[in-house]
Scaffold this motif. Structure first.
Motif, PDB file in Angstrom:
ATOM      1  N   GLU A 143     -57.479  20.673  -2.286  1.00 16.28           N
ATOM      2  CA  GLU A 143     -58.426  21.780  -2.450  1.00 16.28           C
ATOM      3  C   GLU A 143     -58.492  22.288  -3.893  1.00 16.28           C
ATOM      4  O   GLU A 143     -58.818  23.453  -4.128  1.00 16.28           O
ATOM      5  CB  GLU A 143     -58.043  22.927  -1.513  1.00 16.28           C
ATOM      6  N   ILE A 158     -48.847  23.820   6.702  1.00 10.66           N
ATOM      7  CA  ILE A 158     -49.754  24.857   6.201  1.00 10.66           C
ATOM      8  C   ILE A 158     -48.979  25.880   5.375  1.00 10.66           C
ATOM      9  O   ILE A 158     -48.021  26.467   5.873  1.00 10.66           O
ATOM     10  CB  ILE A 158     -50.417  25.611   7.377  1.00 10.66           C
ATOM     11  N   THR A 202     -53.597  23.737  -1.019  1.00  8.84           N
ATOM     12  CA  THR A 202     -54.679  24.717  -0.971  1.00  8.84           C
ATOM     13  C   THR A 202     -55.218  25.145  -2.321  1.00  8.84           C
ATOM     14  O   THR A 202     -56.201  25.889  -2.380  1.00  8.84           O
ATOM     15  CB  THR A 202     -54.190  25.952  -0.216  1.00  8.84           C
ATOM     16  N   LEU A 252     -62.715  23.290   6.490  1.00  7.16           N
ATOM     17  CA  LEU A 252     -61.651  22.439   5.950  1.00  7.16           C
ATOM     18  C   LEU A 252     -61.084  21.532   7.043  1.00  7.16           C
ATOM     19  O   LEU A 252     -60.886  20.328   6.835  1.00  7.16           O
ATOM     20  CB  LEU A 252     -60.562  23.339   5.354  1.00  7.16           C
ATOM     21  N   CYS A 253     -60.844  22.098   8.233  1.00  2.23           N
ATOM     22  CA  CYS A 253     -60.269  21.310   9.329  1.00  2.23           C
ATOM     23  C   CYS A 253     -61.263  20.301   9.873  1.00  2.23           C
ATOM     24  O   CYS A 253     -60.889  19.166  10.216  1.00  2.23           O
ATOM     25  CB  CYS A 253     -59.807  22.248  10.442  1.00  2.23           C
ATOM     26  N   TYR A 302     -62.799  29.196   7.005  1.00  2.00           N
ATOM     27  CA  TYR A 302     -61.811  28.169   6.683  1.00  2.00           C
ATOM     28  C   TYR A 302     -61.893  26.965   7.625  1.00  2.00           C
ATOM     29  O   TYR A 302     -61.328  25.905   7.332  1.00  2.00           O
ATOM     30  CB  TYR A 302     -60.402  28.743   6.744  1.00  2.00           C
ATOM     31  N   VAL A 305     -49.658  18.962  10.993  1.00  2.00           N
ATOM     32  CA  VAL A 305     -50.319  19.585   9.844  1.00  2.00           C
ATOM     33  C   VAL A 305     -49.367  20.642   9.295  1.00  2.00           C
ATOM     34  O   VAL A 305     -48.881  21.499  10.043  1.00  2.00           O
ATOM     35  CB  VAL A 305     -51.660  20.232  10.238  1.00  2.00           C
ATOM     36  N   ILE A 329     -61.228  17.339   7.712  1.00  2.00           N
ATOM     37  CA  ILE A 329     -60.037  16.510   7.926  1.00  2.00           C
ATOM     38  C   ILE A 329     -60.247  15.566   9.099  1.00  2.00           C
ATOM     39  O   ILE A 329     -59.927  14.374   9.030  1.00  2.00           O
ATOM     40  CB  ILE A 329     -58.798  17.395   8.146  1.00  2.00           C
ATOM     41  N   LYS A 339     -54.701  17.063   1.757  1.00  2.08           N
ATOM     42  CA  LYS A 339     -56.033  17.640   1.630  1.00  2.08           C
ATOM     43  C   LYS A 339     -56.062  18.402   0.315  1.00  2.08           C
ATOM     44  O   LYS A 339     -55.420  19.454   0.164  1.00  2.08           O
ATOM     45  CB  LYS A 339     -56.323  18.562   2.815  1.00  2.08           C
ATOM     46  N   LEU A 342     -51.662  20.495   3.554  1.00  6.62           N
ATOM     47  CA  LEU A 342     -52.773  21.259   2.996  1.00  6.62           C
ATOM     48  C   LEU A 342     -52.395  21.771   1.609  1.00  6.62           C
ATOM     49  O   LEU A 342     -51.675  22.763   1.467  1.00  6.62           O
ATOM     50  CB  LEU A 342     -53.131  22.428   3.918  1.00  6.62           C
ATOM     51  N   VAL A 395     -56.317  27.063  11.229  1.00  2.00           N
ATOM     52  CA  VAL A 395     -55.830  25.743  11.614  1.00  2.00           C
ATOM     53  C   VAL A 395     -55.410  25.737  13.084  1.00  2.00           C
ATOM     54  O   VAL A 395     -55.724  24.806  13.838  1.00  2.00           O
ATOM     55  CB  VAL A 395     -54.679  25.306  10.696  1.00  2.00           C
TER      56      VAL A 395
END
Length: 373
Positions: free
Chosen positions: A66, A219, A360, A197-198, A194, A217, A201, A64, A358, A230
């Motif tokens: 960002e 993190i 970030t 974001l999930c 936040y 996942v 996904i 992901k 992630l 999350v």
């Protein structure tokens, strides 16, 4: 330490088999709609990297990315924008004057820039405290958002303390992404932000044919706010697949790993790390119950491993600094070396598993990749 946990001295790692059955309430459903209405909103990419899947012996690996979120090089604007929106709406509902406010925060970089950007766009002011060690370009980026910047000759926790003191002045509001007893509402709103974001996904994995969702996942963790979001997202499902959740920290600041090992939130003395935004010594008070309840595993990594991961991601076309690359470094540490098969089994991973990392922030965040999760 829980009898269900294991701690292997060969690697700073802890596994907690009961976490996947823990449940909590979800984030408000209106969060994503709020973000979708913002002028610069677009879902960030979910990029599949088959070469990493082959390297790690798993089915599919997605990152992901960002590196560009609402015009900034990190995910932090999701939390800052929602929290400021909720703050201003609550003040209006309570009949408080709509005059200019000063939004005060402490930051290792990107959270402060996100608060400053939000304040500027809404016609408010911002005052940002930055701890020792923050790169001058990070402070300059906050100044470019027309915020006042105060440099603190001490660590992140000291910057937070001074920001809280400054926010006691009239017409000021503390917008901090870590919580402590007595200061929890606004950090809770930041965490809610936040959740977008999930949600993205889930939608993107469905489009990629991974209908059940991820099997794991990974993190990056500082105070634990992103990890809280999350956990809340994936542990609020009453039915369906529950993925494993892995937190990744610098060895120089592994406060979540140590807290999980002891079974209670503790502070640690932090050292120097290139993962500057993860260099946090105390878990957020509101994050802790989620981390303790819902994290399947935690690992701490060396700076060199994060740097290697950032370079490898760059070679694959993903812009990621040391903090954003930490999940890849953590997954590599878990799935390779002595004891790797036991760790793989603890996370329920096999040759067809789907993993989401992630990332970030991008390298444009600043040279030392500061992001204070």
């Amino acid at each position: 330490m829980s009898e269900n946990a294991s701690f292997l001295p060969a690697l700073p790692w802890l596994a907690r088999p009961s976490a996947r059955t823990w449940r909590c309430a979800p984030a408000p459903v209106e969060v994503q709609g709020f973000h979708a209405a913002l002028p610069d909103y677009a879902p960030t990419p979910l990029i599949e990297l088959p070469s990493l899947a082959a390297e790690l012996g798993i089915g599919r690996v997605f990152v992901k990315d960002e590196s560009c979120r609402l015009g900034l090089p990190a995910f932090k604007a999701l939390g800052a924008s929602w929290a400021v929106h909720r703050t201003l709406a609550e003040r209006a509902a309570n009949g408080m004057e709509a005059g200019p406010l000063t939004l005060v925060t402490a930051t290792d970089g990107n959270h402060g820039r996100a608060v400053a950007r939000t304040a500027r766009l809404l016609g408010q002011q911002a005052h940002v405290f930055v701890p020792q060690g923050v790169h001058p370009q990070a402070a300059a980026a906050i100044l470019a958002e027309e915020a006042k910047v105060t440099e603190v000759p001490g660590p992140y926790d000291e910057a937070v303390r001074l920001a809280a003191e400054a926010a006691a002045a009239p017409d000021t509001v503390l917008v901090q992404d870590t919580a402590w007893p007595g200061y929890e509402r606004i950090p809770g709103w930041i965490v809610e932000g936040y959740s977008t974001l999930c949600t993205e996904i889930d939608e993107q994995l469905t489009a990629e044919g991974a209908v059940e969702g991820p099997d794991l996942v990974a993190i990056p963790v500082g105070v634990g706010s992103l990890a809280q979001a999350v956990v809340a997202h994936y542990r609020s499902r009453l039915s369906g697949w529950a993925p494993a959740l892995l937190s990744v920290e610098p060895q120089a600041a592994a406060c979540v790993l140590e807290s999980l090992r002891l079974g209670e939130p503790v502070g640690v003395t932090t050292g120097e790390t290139t993962m500057a935004g993860l260099n946090c010594g105390t878990p957020s008070s509101i994050a802790w119950p989620y981390l303790q309840g819902g994290l399947d595993a935690a690992v701490a990594i060396a700076d060199a491993d994060s740097a290697r991961a950032a370079g490898d991601l760059a070679a694959l076309g993903v812009s990621s600094g040391p903090c954003g690359a930490a999940p890849l470094a953590g997954l590599r540490a878990v799935l390779t070396g002595a004891g790797a098969e036991k760790r793989r089994t603890a996370l329920g991973l096999d040759a067809v598993s789907v993993v989401v990392l992630l990332s970030t922030e991008g390298t444009a965040a600043n040279p030392h990749s500061v992001i204070d999760h």
